[in-house]
Motif scaffolding. Structure first.
Motif, PDB file in Angstrom:
ATOM      1  N   ILE A 147     -63.080  20.524-101.880  1.00  0.00           N
ATOM      2  CA  ILE A 147     -62.952  22.200-102.177  1.00  0.00           C
ATOM      3  C   ILE A 147     -63.783  22.092-103.494  1.00  0.00           C
ATOM      4  N   GLY A 148     -64.645  23.018-103.830  1.00  0.00           N
ATOM      5  CA  GLY A 148     -65.468  23.376-104.954  1.00  0.00           C
ATOM      6  C   GLY A 148     -66.992  24.038-104.993  1.00  0.00           C
ATOM      7  N   ALA A 149     -67.068  24.945-105.571  1.00  0.00           N
ATOM      8  CA  ALA A 149     -68.450  25.461-105.571  1.00  0.00           C
ATOM      9  C   ALA A 149     -69.505  25.216-106.636  1.00  0.00           C
ATOM     10  N   SER A 150     -69.075  24.142-107.446  1.00  0.00           N
ATOM     11  CA  SER A 150     -70.033  23.793-108.647  1.00  0.00           C
ATOM     12  C   SER A 150     -71.075  23.080-108.217  1.00  0.00           C
ATOM     13  N   MET A 153     -70.310  19.558-107.077  1.00  0.00           N
ATOM     14  CA  MET A 153     -69.474  19.390-105.684  1.00  0.00           C
ATOM     15  C   MET A 153     -70.482  19.526-104.782  1.00  0.00           C
ATOM     16  N   GLU A 154     -71.454  20.455-104.714  1.00  0.00           N
ATOM     17  CA  GLU A 154     -72.495  20.737-103.814  1.00  0.00           C
ATOM     18  C   GLU A 154     -73.286  19.500-103.571  1.00  0.00           C
ATOM     19  N   LEU A 302     -63.180  16.104-113.196  1.00  0.00           N
ATOM     20  CA  LEU A 302     -62.669  17.659-113.229  1.00  0.00           C
ATOM     21  C   LEU A 302     -63.184  18.500-114.190  1.00  0.00           C
ATOM     22  N   ARG A 305     -66.349  20.134-113.732  1.00  0.00           N
ATOM     23  CA  ARG A 305     -66.698  21.103-112.608  1.00  0.00           C
ATOM     24  C   ARG A 305     -66.331  22.449-112.843  1.00  0.00           C
ATOM     25  N   GLU A 307     -65.551  26.387-113.042  1.00  0.00           N
ATOM     26  CA  GLU A 307     -64.526  27.206-112.454  1.00  0.00           C
ATOM     27  C   GLU A 307     -64.096  26.531-111.136  1.00  0.00           C
ATOM     28  N   ASP A 308     -64.492  25.386-110.767  1.00  0.00           N
ATOM     29  CA  ASP A 308     -63.864  24.648-109.714  1.00  0.00           C
ATOM     30  C   ASP A 308     -62.333  24.261-110.132  1.00  0.00           C
ATOM     31  N   LEU A 311     -60.505  27.529-108.926  1.00  0.00           N
ATOM     32  CA  LEU A 311     -60.427  27.591-107.555  1.00  0.00           C
ATOM     33  C   LEU A 311     -59.105  26.690-106.989  1.00  0.00           C
ATOM     34  N   LEU A 312     -59.350  25.262-107.394  1.00  0.00           N
ATOM     35  CA  LEU A 312     -58.565  24.373-107.071  1.00  0.00           C
ATOM     36  C   LEU A 312     -56.997  24.543-107.412  1.00  0.00           C
TER      37      LEU A 312
END
Length: 443
Positions: A147-150, A153-154, A302, A305, A307-308, A311-312
């Motif tokens: 999970i993650g949009a940073s 993480m992409e 972490l 990362r 705003e991940d 989100l997490l």
């Protein structure tokens, strides 16, 4: 928060059963007692959530017969045998069959506790690995777990998809709790070996002799193959690879060289030295390091990362709230800033614990997220961070989390979200577009 491991105590002598059970219970273990191996086998089977402590001399099925039966059901189950002085040769033989260890009577209770702790840690690793493998049985599940949009993480997901299709060995580095084992499972799940064997072992969990036996053999009486054979054609994961002795490093390198190119069995090595100021290159002989590091993935901590983190935290607290049958805590703007600014030395693993404890606090109606962060970071104030960020980034991260949570709670109802957040439709649409939030994700 990890669930407590069980300890099944098997002994035909009632006083011994009660004594061991009471001592281990006082040490914080969840114990179960059985008067015979036959009785224990009704409850102890594959994926048993704990370990077994058994006497070796019992009427009916003795400890050796019990051990062989257990190994045929679940070869990864740690079994500790209790033996009298004259039974030591038999206990040594039991180690070859697959016993985790043995204790000779009379034994020090503290020694029993220490051994039980090590065995339960090994068991938890085995069960977690199996659970991850089931969840990641198909490559499509990988993206759901990572999970993650940073940007970090992409990039990690792209690296997994790219390296998963390659044949070379892989070295995974990163701080404790960043998800290195999960990434190892993901690399296997998205590659050509997805339907083949996946074997994992922690190189720090065993003494050298036992680790050598488990990795390279010989085959024990229970028919369990050494891991280099059991994983043939698939993937062998070596956690804590830096713990390998020089002699085992040499033997592993020989095994890798004998495979040829491309390698029949892929080695994924996981290194846990990063936070100690050392590197895997420091710990391993150069020729082995460069073979393992043909392909390399470094997991982001972490705290990098963005705003991940929110989100997490949201996803995890929702999952725990469902598990405990209560409401997930609502995160204020101040608490969101504290979550974003925390140093997170334990990374995602620490965040999981914080989210569960926040849900339990919320169920009781007491406590704050700030107090949890302070308890976990005694030496670091929760409002301090190693990476300063502009106020605008914190505000945007909180705003995105607020809209995401509200959309999720109202199952994508724009009208209800507009009403709760006091936003006109045009403003809400603009903010959703800005934060790449789509209504279809919530319906």
């Amino acid at each position: 928060m990890a669930k407590a491991m069980k300890i099944a105590i098997v002994d035909d002598e009632k006083d011994m059963r009660q004594s061991i059970s009471q001592w281990l219970a006082l040490s914080g273990f969840d114990t179960e007692s059985y008067a015979s191996a036959e009785e224990a086998l009704k409850s102890v089977g594959a994926d048993y959530p704990g370990i077994v402590v058994s006497d070796i001399r019992m009427p009916g099925m003795d400890g050796m017969g019990f051990l062989r039966k257990l190994m045929s059901v679940d070869s990864g189950l740690p079994v500790i045998l209790i033996t009298g002085h004259g039974d030591v040769p038999m206990a040594v033989e039991a180690m070859r069959v697959g016993a985790y260890d043995f204790l000779e009577k009379p034994f020090n209770p503290d020694q029993m506790t220490d051994l039980a702790k090590k065995a339960t840690q090994t068991r938890r690793l085995t069960l977690d690995s199996r659970a991850l493998r089931r969840e990641l049985g198909d490559g499509g599940a990988v993206m759901k777990k990572l999970i993650g949009a940073s940007p970090e993480m992409e990039r990690l997901r792209e690296d997994i998809l790219d390296l998963g299709q390659a044949d070379g060995h892989v070295l995974i580095e990163g701080e404790t709790g960043t998800g290195k084992t999960l990434v190892a499972h993901a690399l296997h799940a998205v590659g050509a070996r997805a339907g083949k064997k996946f074997k994992l072992i922690s190189c720090a969990a065993f003494e050298e002799e036992e680790l050598t036996r488990r990795l390279f053999g010989p085959i024990d009486e229970g028919g369990n193959q050494p891991l280099v054979e059991a994983a043939r054609g698939g993937t062998l994961v070596l956690e804590d690879v830096e713990a390998l002795s020089q002699s085992l490093q040499a033997r592993l390198l020989t095994f890798m060289n004998d495979q040829g190119t491309p390698a029949e069995t892929r080695i994924i090595a996981i290194c846990n030295l990063q936070e100690q100021g050392k590197t895997c290159e420091d710990a391993l002989r150069a020729d082995l390091f460069y073979r393992l590091a043909a392909l390399k993935i470094t997991l982001p901590p972490l705290r990098q990362r963005g705003e991940d983190i929110l989100l997490l935290f949201t996803r995890l607290s929702e999952q725990f709230a469902e598990e405990y049958g209560c409401e997930a805590p609502q995160v204020s703007a101040q608490e969101a800033a504290q979550l974003l600014q925390s140093p997170w030395p334990g990374n995602v693993r620490q965040l999981i614990n914080i989210a569960e404890r926040a849900v339990l606090q919320n169920r009781r109606g007491s406590g704050t997220i700030a107090s949890l962060l302070m308890a976990d970071n005694d030496d670091v104030a929760p409002t301090m961070t190693t990476d300063g960020k502009p106020l605008k980034e914190y505000v945007e991260a909180f705003e995105r989390m607020l809209i995401d949570n509200t959309m999720r709670r109202h199952k994508g109802s724009i009208v209800n979200v507009m009403e709760e957040l006091c936003l006109p439709r045009r403003t809400l649409n603009e903010k959703m577009a800005k934060y790449a939030l789509s209504r279809s994700e919530y319906i």
